[in-house]
Scaffold this active site. Structure first.
Site: not given
Length: 342
Positions: A145-148
């Site tokens: 995921g991008c936030h990850v």
């Protein structure tokens, strides 16, 4: 000899970014481009910036359309990748930009996604310790995921060197493209322009367990995380401010040295000079993550700030980077380091 790639979900933001990057990739040619409800329409109607593909018509997303390619990218809604992947043989490299195969813990998947866990694939974050070896020659890749990605890269050097307690706070300001292209009332211009709004508050965001999974693996200790994403009036980009209490004996010099060592040889992650702070504008359309770290002595906390483009390094660029490793190509092939400005 080059490779062919099919892109499922080509009318969406992640699919469009994959196509943009692959158009500049010297070793991968674009084969089938498919969609769900948009099948049968011209690709250019949905991705007007992709002029070299103006003659393409979106095919339906079926296994028959995707078969026969060396690489299949799945840029589909969560829960739709497993069935397709099961029908593609191990001779095909399948790269999933959705969440279906990211989590190791089936209970965490079911809690946050509400469906049965489909399994776990090699994880497409090459900078995470040990991941390059797992990605080399892989036939299945789960893109983070991008936030990850931004939170993991902002925090893991401090945790890996045991300089901070695994009690983490992350506040990530993000653009609207992270929510996908489907029309949603809270994402229309009149709601977003001039406004900041939190979402997924109180540990409910689906990237929570994935961040914890990554950082627990790095530190070997149970990780506590308070993660709050904030929607901002910009189309793409994430700026994450991440803090953690210092362990005894940790100093600003030791913290900075840990980050310098971790990222000295990384092609896409850059520790900025002291006093320079990341901005999302510095990463626009580039496969880069920019990081700065300091110590707040009064609070006794490390403060790490990182920026990336959620569609490039946060999704499609990370997918292509992992593809290069899986195919035995130089990791940086076809991936931009220079951002777009202003």
């Amino acid at each position: 000899m080059g490779h062919t790639a099919a892109i499922a979900g080509a009318s969406g933001y992640a699919g469009g970014e994959l196509l943009r990057l692959l158009l500049g990739h010297p070793e991968i040619s674009i084969g089938a481009v498919t969609a769900g409800g948009n099948a049968g329409t011209p690709l250019i109607q949905h991705q007007p910036h992709l002029l070299p593909l103006a003659d393409r018509i979106l095919a339906p997303t079926t296994v028959e359309e995707l078969r026969g390619h060396d690489v299949v990218y799945l840029a589909l809604p969560h829960g739709q990748s497993a069935d397709i992947a099961q029908q593609l043989g191990d001779d095909t490299l399948v790269v999933d930009c959705g969440a279906d195969f990211r989590l190791n813990d089936a209970a965490a998947w079911e809690r946050f996604y509400g469906t049965p866990h489909a399994g776990t694939w090699p994880y497409g974050l090459p900078e995470l310790p040990g991941q390059r070896e797992r990605l080399a020659g892989a036939r299945r890749v789960a893109v983070p995921g991008c936030h990850v990605t931004v939170a993991t890269l902002a925090l893991f050097p401090g945790l890996a060197e045991q300089l901070v307690e695994p009690d983490l706070t992350v506040v990530a300001v993000t653009g609207t493209s992270g929510a996908g292209k489907a029309p949603k009332p809270n994402l229309v211009g009149s709601e977003v322009m001039g406004a900041l709004s939190p979402y997924g508050v109180g540990g409910t965001h689906r990237h929570n367990p994935e961040i914890i999974q990554n950082l627990t693996a790095v530190t070997g200790e149970p990780v506590r995380l308070s993660f709050t994403p904030v929607l901002a009036p910009l189309p793409r980009g994430i700026l994450a401010t991440c803090t953690a209490p210092l362990k005894e004996g940790a100093t600003a010099e030791r913290v900075r040295a840990a980050y310098q060592t971790a990222y000295a040889d990384e092609p896409f992650v850059h520790l900025l000079p002291e006093g320079t702070w990341p901005s999302t504008a510095m990463t626009l359309a580039a496969n880069t993550t920019l990081v700065q770290v300091t110590v707040d002595p009064d609070a006794g906390r490390m403060v790490a700030v990182a920026a990336l483009d959620n569609l490039t390094k946060g999704t499609a660029g990370g997918a292509v980077q992992s593809t290069n490793l899986a195919l035995g190509l130089p990791e940086d092939t076809g991936l931009p380091l220079a951002a777009v400005a202003p």
